[in-house]
Scaffold this active site. Structure first.
Site, PDB file in Angstrom:
ATOM      1  N   TRP A  86       0.809  -1.216   0.000  1.00 17.88           N
ATOM      2  CA  TRP A  86       0.000   0.000   0.000  1.00 17.88           C
ATOM      3  C   TRP A  86       0.840   1.263   0.000  1.00 17.88           C
ATOM      4  O   TRP A  86       0.480   2.264  -0.612  1.00 17.88           O
ATOM      5  CB  TRP A  86      -1.003  -0.005   1.149  1.00 17.88           C
ATOM      6  CG  TRP A  86      -2.090  -1.003   0.908  1.00 17.88           C
ATOM      7  CD1 TRP A  86      -2.305  -2.160   1.605  1.00 17.88           C
ATOM      8  CD2 TRP A  86      -3.086  -0.976  -0.132  1.00 17.88           C
ATOM      9  NE1 TRP A  86      -3.368  -2.844   1.065  1.00 17.88           N
ATOM     10  CE2 TRP A  86      -3.873  -2.142   0.005  1.00 17.88           C
ATOM     11  CE3 TRP A  86      -3.383  -0.088  -1.160  1.00 17.88           C
ATOM     12  CZ2 TRP A  86      -4.932  -2.435  -0.850  1.00 17.88           C
ATOM     13  CZ3 TRP A  86      -4.441  -0.377  -2.011  1.00 17.88           C
ATOM     14  CH2 TRP A  86      -5.208  -1.538  -1.852  1.00 17.88           C
ATOM     15  N   ASP A 155      -1.098   7.020   5.965  1.00  9.65           N
ATOM     16  CA  ASP A 155      -2.258   6.215   5.585  1.00  9.65           C
ATOM     17  C   ASP A 155      -2.453   5.224   6.736  1.00  9.65           C
ATOM     18  O   ASP A 155      -1.605   4.367   6.979  1.00  9.65           O
ATOM     19  CB  ASP A 155      -1.961   5.479   4.265  1.00  9.65           C
ATOM     20  CG  ASP A 155      -3.044   4.460   3.914  1.00  9.65           C
ATOM     21  OD1 ASP A 155      -4.076   4.397   4.613  1.00  9.65           O
ATOM     22  OD2 ASP A 155      -2.839   3.719   2.931  1.00  9.65           O
ATOM     23  N   LYS A 179     -12.143  -0.981   7.671  1.00  6.55           N
ATOM     24  CA  LYS A 179     -11.505  -2.040   8.456  1.00  6.55           C
ATOM     25  C   LYS A 179     -11.962  -2.004   9.920  1.00  6.55           C
ATOM     26  O   LYS A 179     -12.477  -2.972  10.441  1.00  6.55           O
ATOM     27  CB  LYS A 179      -9.978  -1.914   8.407  1.00  6.55           C
ATOM     28  CG  LYS A 179      -9.395  -1.869   7.001  1.00  6.55           C
ATOM     29  CD  LYS A 179      -9.524  -3.217   6.309  1.00  6.55           C
ATOM     30  CE  LYS A 179      -8.619  -3.333   5.091  1.00  6.55           C
ATOM     31  NZ  LYS A 179      -9.053  -2.567   3.931  1.00  6.55           N
TER      32      LYS A 179
HETATM   33  C1  LIG Z   1      -3.348   0.364   4.148  1.00  6.01           C
HETATM   34  C2  LIG Z   1      -4.305   0.521   3.022  1.00  6.01           C
HETATM   35  N1  LIG Z   1      -4.247   1.620   2.261  1.00  6.01           N
HETATM   36  C3  LIG Z   1      -5.090   1.815   1.237  1.00  6.01           C
HETATM   37  C4  LIG Z   1      -6.052   0.889   0.914  1.00  6.01           C
HETATM   38  C5  LIG Z   1      -6.992   1.153  -0.226  1.00  6.01           C
HETATM   39  O1  LIG Z   1      -8.198   1.536   0.339  1.00  6.01           O
HETATM   40  P1  LIG Z   1      -9.525   1.865  -0.501  1.00  6.01           P
HETATM   41  O2  LIG Z   1      -9.987   0.566  -1.063  1.00  6.01           O
HETATM   42  O3  LIG Z   1     -10.415   2.425   0.568  1.00  6.01           O
HETATM   43  O4  LIG Z   1      -9.170   2.863  -1.538  1.00  6.01           O
HETATM   44  C6  LIG Z   1      -6.180  -0.275   1.691  1.00  6.01           C
HETATM   45  C7  LIG Z   1      -7.208  -1.269   1.382  1.00  6.01           C
HETATM   46  O5  LIG Z   1      -7.259  -2.341   1.924  1.00  6.01           O
HETATM   47  C8  LIG Z   1      -5.276  -0.454   2.764  1.00  6.01           C
HETATM   48  O6  LIG Z   1      -5.364  -1.537   3.533  1.00  6.01           O
END
Ligand SMILES: Cc1ncc(COP(=O)(O)O)c(C=O)c1O
Length: 343
Positions: A86, A155, A179
């Protein structure tokens, strides 16, 4: 479960308003009360004072990879720390809209640890540092939040509200709700007011955090139902004992599982002990055929969602706030039995 039950009870007629939240105008008095209450709860849980703006937005964390970069562009380079899938995605997306570069990465060691603060490379052009506090797919986390000399942007999509935070370490935090904090469709953005003064002019209105803050996250129609459910989750977390309790449970649940894993045993996990995620415990079995049998038998025993992310395979147990401790005991018992049969 208590939140889902409350949603069920209130679904058709929200607290004698005669309508469902699904039918409610975001400008109505009932929704204004939900919005106000949720902001108050979140501020209380995280200890946010008036230096902070709290935004309830849309777009998921993926949109805010870019939006945060666009809003912070006047600070200078975004120095990204790559600690897994991520954070790499956040960097790749930010790069499309603002000056961004990699300040440290643990990719060469297959993300089995997070880059330590001492390895981060900055210079005079650095504006801020971006980290992903918990890597949902690789199961690796900053269990201690670093304290760089630059503004820290995070994030926190997969560990938001699961741990206590020294909020003063951060300049901006964003997190998808899905989550630990509510349904998909809602994304929290917490941002220091001082940072908003530096948002570049000319951004499209829906991308401009300072304008969204001014409009109390209601520049357009917000995701009212997700926001309402998140508000109930915030109440639930508060009633359970707040972030102290969530953190204590996360430690307890993850320690139980990690006690079954080792670098070379039947259940393998190669993440450095200090960087093991308390939210996403990844592990492998000696071969993938055995992993398939594990998943099948776990499913038959009522345990679902244990398959690792398709990009890395293996197995993963996610231990978000809503996962009861008792269910982790059940999984651990299942794992012991499985090892006795196949180990
Ligand atoms: C740490 C992290 N960042 C970003 C995301 C992407 O999130 P979204 O699907 O809400 O765009 C996720 C999705 O699981 C994630 O776990």
């Amino acid at each position: 479960m208590p939140v889902l039950q409350q949603v069920q009870t209130e679904l058709v007629n929200y607290r004698d308003s005669g309508i469902s939240v699904l039918e409610m105008s975001h400008r109505s008095a009932s929704f204004a009360q939900i919005a106000e209450h949720s902001e108050k709860q979140l501020r209380q849980l995280l200890g946010l004072d008036n230096d902070w703006e709290v935004l309830f937005l849309q777009g998921g964390a993926t949109s805010h990879f870019c939006l945060s970069a666009m809003n912070l562009a006047t600070l200078g380079y975004a120095d990204h720390i790559i600690s897994g899938h991520w954070s790499k995605r956040a960097y790749q997306q930010a790069l499309k809209v603002a000056p961004a570069r990699i300040a440290a990465s643990s990719e060469k060691i297959a993300f089995c640890n997070v880059p330590a603060l001492s390895q981060w490379q900055h210079d005079d052009a650095s504006g801020y540092v971006h980290i992903t506090t918990n890597e949902t797919i690789h199961g690796v986390a900053y269990n201690e939040i670093p304290a760089p000399d630059l503004p820290l942007v995070a994030d926190m999509s997969s560990d938001f509200l699961s741990r206590r935070l020294d909020i003063n370490r951060f300049a901006l935090i964003y997190a998808g709700a899905q989550k630990n904090a509510g349904p998909a469709g809602l994304t929290f953005v917490l941002v220091k007011r001082a940072i908003l003064d530096q948002v570049p002019g000319g951004l499209p209105s829906m991308f401009d955090y300072s304008l969204l803050a001014e409009k109390k996250s209601m520049l357009n129609t917000p995701p009212v139902f997700s926001w309402y459910v998140a508000s109930l989750v915030l109440d639930w977390i508060t009633a359970e004992g707040g972030l102290i309790k969530m953190e204590q449970l996360a430690k307890e649940k993850s320690a139980l599982l990690y006690s079954q894993l080792s670098a070379q045993g039947f259940y393998q996990n190669s993440i450095s002990a200090s960087a093991r995620s308390r939210m996403n415990v990844v592990f492998r079995l000696p071969d993938s055929a055995l992993e398939d049998i594990f998943l099948q038998q776990a499913g038959e025993a009522g345990m679902i969602g244990l398959k690792g992310h398709r990009s890395i395979g293996g197995l993963r147990a996610s231990l978000y706030n809503a996962m009861p401790l008792q269910e982790v005991y059940t999984l651990v018992e299942f794992m012991r039995e499985f090892e006795r049969k196949y180990g």
